[in-house]
Design an enzyme around this catalytic site. Sequence first.
Site, PDB file in Angstrom:
ATOM      1  N   ASP A 152       0.853  -1.198   0.000  1.00  0.00           N
ATOM      2  CA  ASP A 152       0.000   0.000   0.000  1.00  0.00           C
ATOM      3  C   ASP A 152       0.886   1.245   0.000  1.00  0.00           C
ATOM      4  O   ASP A 152       1.951   1.247   0.604  1.00  0.00           O
ATOM      5  CB  ASP A 152      -0.892  -0.001   1.252  1.00  0.00           C
ATOM      6  CG  ASP A 152      -2.159   0.810   1.048  1.00  0.00           C
ATOM      7  OD1 ASP A 152      -2.051   2.011   0.745  1.00  0.00           O
ATOM      8  OD2 ASP A 152      -3.257   0.244   1.177  1.00  0.00           O
ATOM      9  N   ASN A 153       0.438   2.284  -0.692  1.00  0.00           N
ATOM     10  CA  ASN A 153       1.179   3.559  -0.627  1.00  0.00           C
ATOM     11  C   ASN A 153       0.409   4.614   0.194  1.00  0.00           C
ATOM     12  O   ASN A 153       0.815   5.762   0.240  1.00  0.00           O
ATOM     13  CB  ASN A 153       1.484   4.097  -2.038  1.00  0.00           C
ATOM     14  CG  ASN A 153       0.223   4.442  -2.807  1.00  0.00           C
ATOM     15  OD1 ASN A 153      -0.885   4.283  -2.301  1.00  0.00           O
ATOM     16  ND2 ASN A 153       0.388   4.912  -4.034  1.00  0.00           N
ATOM     17  N   ASP A 211       3.981   1.695  -4.491  1.00  0.00           N
ATOM     18  CA  ASP A 211       2.943   1.795  -5.513  1.00  0.00           C
ATOM     19  C   ASP A 211       2.734   0.411  -6.141  1.00  0.00           C
ATOM     20  O   ASP A 211       3.710  -0.255  -6.490  1.00  0.00           O
ATOM     21  CB  ASP A 211       3.433   2.801  -6.580  1.00  0.00           C
ATOM     22  CG  ASP A 211       2.331   3.202  -7.536  1.00  0.00           C
ATOM     23  OD1 ASP A 211       1.532   2.334  -7.927  1.00  0.00           O
ATOM     24  OD2 ASP A 211       2.277   4.394  -7.896  1.00  0.00           O
ATOM     25  N   TYR A 217     -11.789   6.178 -13.079  1.00  0.00           N
ATOM     26  CA  TYR A 217     -12.074   5.021 -12.219  1.00  0.00           C
ATOM     27  C   TYR A 217     -12.847   3.953 -13.003  1.00  0.00           C
ATOM     28  O   TYR A 217     -12.406   2.805 -13.088  1.00  0.00           O
ATOM     29  CB  TYR A 217     -12.888   5.504 -11.023  1.00  0.00           C
ATOM     30  CG  TYR A 217     -13.178   4.449  -9.976  1.00  0.00           C
ATOM     31  CD1 TYR A 217     -12.189   4.019  -9.099  1.00  0.00           C
ATOM     32  CD2 TYR A 217     -14.452   3.900  -9.848  1.00  0.00           C
ATOM     33  CE1 TYR A 217     -12.466   3.062  -8.124  1.00  0.00           C
ATOM     34  CE2 TYR A 217     -14.735   2.955  -8.877  1.00  0.00           C
ATOM     35  CZ  TYR A 217     -13.738   2.538  -8.009  1.00  0.00           C
ATOM     36  OH  TYR A 217     -14.026   1.587  -7.040  1.00  0.00           O
ATOM     37  N   THR A 229     -19.976  -0.466  -0.285  1.00  0.00           N
ATOM     38  CA  THR A 229     -19.654  -1.147   0.966  1.00  0.00           C
ATOM     39  C   THR A 229     -19.351  -0.090   2.023  1.00  0.00           C
ATOM     40  O   THR A 229     -18.793   0.956   1.703  1.00  0.00           O
ATOM     41  CB  THR A 229     -18.442  -2.071   0.737  1.00  0.00           C
ATOM     42  OG1 THR A 229     -18.779  -2.986  -0.303  1.00  0.00           O
ATOM     43  CG2 THR A 229     -18.063  -2.849   1.980  1.00  0.00           C
ATOM     44  N   ARG A 273     -17.567   9.556   0.825  1.00  0.00           N
ATOM     45  CA  ARG A 273     -18.638   8.668   0.380  1.00  0.00           C
ATOM     46  C   ARG A 273     -19.869   8.897   1.238  1.00  0.00           C
ATOM     47  O   ARG A 273     -19.785   9.423   2.357  1.00  0.00           O
ATOM     48  CB  ARG A 273     -18.181   7.206   0.429  1.00  0.00           C
ATOM     49  CG  ARG A 273     -17.347   6.875  -0.776  1.00  0.00           C
ATOM     50  CD  ARG A 273     -16.786   5.477  -0.749  1.00  0.00           C
ATOM     51  NE  ARG A 273     -15.509   5.412  -0.073  1.00  0.00           N
ATOM     52  CZ  ARG A 273     -14.752   4.326  -0.037  1.00  0.00           C
ATOM     53  NH1 ARG A 273     -15.149   3.223  -0.615  1.00  0.00           N
ATOM     54  NH2 ARG A 273     -13.585   4.331   0.595  1.00  0.00           N
TER      55      ARG A 273
END
Length: 329
Positions: A37-38, A62, A149, A179, A190
């Site tokens: 994970d970055n 990355d 995306y 989710t 979100r």
Amino acid sequence: MTTNSERRILVTGGGGFIGSHLCQRLIDSGHSVLCVDNFVSSVPSNIAALLDHPQFELIQQDVALPLDVQVHQIYNLACPASPIQYQRDAVQTIRTNVAGAMNVLELAKATGARVLQASTSEIYGDPAVHPQPESYWGHVNPIGVRACYDEGKRCAEALFFAYHHQFSIDIKVVRIFNTYGPRTQLNDGRVISNFIVQALRGEDITIYGDGSQTRSFCYVDDMVSGLIAMMNSEPGFTGPVNLGNPEELSILELAQVLRKQTDSHSQLVFKALPQDDPRQRMPEIELARQRLGWYPTTPLVVGLERTIDYFRRELAAASKETTSTTITA
Ligand SMILES: NC(=O)c1ccc[n+]([C@@H]2O[C@H](COP(=O)([O-])OP(=O)(O)OC[C@H]3O[C@@H](n4cnc5c(N)ncnc54)[C@H](O)[C@@H]3O)[C@@H](O)[C@H]2O)c1
């Protein structure tokens, strides 16, 4: 020699909201987990409880950069999921999706690992078919603000199937629908986190459009069970398979439920709908039921209660931090 209960598993995006719950579940089941994970859209504190675990390893990099590791399974979750986060650097979002997918597929090719792609309901765009079955090809604006995306994820799916057909790579593709749960960021953007944070702060609850657009929300524990069920499903079953909660509610209903559950007096305010915001979203999950024996079991009020508790703690911690900074400044 490893058994089923002793696999070495790579989780890209393992520091994120869903990824951190997945890493925890895999560790609890006796596996070794390598998290890549970055932290572009998450915080390391998501995996704080795992960092000292002897079977957990973090590589901060990355996903688009080459990975030279030996693993049995790969869950490819690396990619910001919130529109605010993924639109901030659209080029990097496409790169993460496309170069990241290619990278994990090359790793699967080199190691023989099974690889699962976390795709998305966004590949259906603003759907003309409702609810959305896996056979629906979607209705996506290829040059809109969400394209980095949506099209990035569509290209990743295409890459997964190309590697499967061309090189017999053992792939699994899931399409995740909305989710929610603990470890979404306070400023994630979100809808559930926005509404809860606004309600707990007593601020206006912002509804985009008239609130009649619908979504269906799956609690994160159910989602993690679905991901693991798909990863360990019978050989040859590639998906794509929808994972999500088929209970649909409007955004206005959601705001009202959350206002009640948080005992908030926040006002509901209405703002212009963002470009390409889907009007309705609900998964058809028959395939997951039949092939994986999976369906969500956490009632919305229960999942929301746990999520509200989490945000209460986060807000209390944030306000403590602000107070101590003010005092020491
Ligand atoms: N949460 C949802 O409702 C939802 C819906 C559909 C699909 N998904 C998919 O599930 C996955 C996880 O989503 P999430 O909600 O946990 O989002 P998240 O933003 O919390 O997690 C994504 C993680 O990926 C990491 N990441 C991003 N770009 C990276 C890169 N180039 N290299 C390495 N790490 C990188 C981020 O730092 C973060 O930790 C994503 O692929 C997302 O597209 C999520």
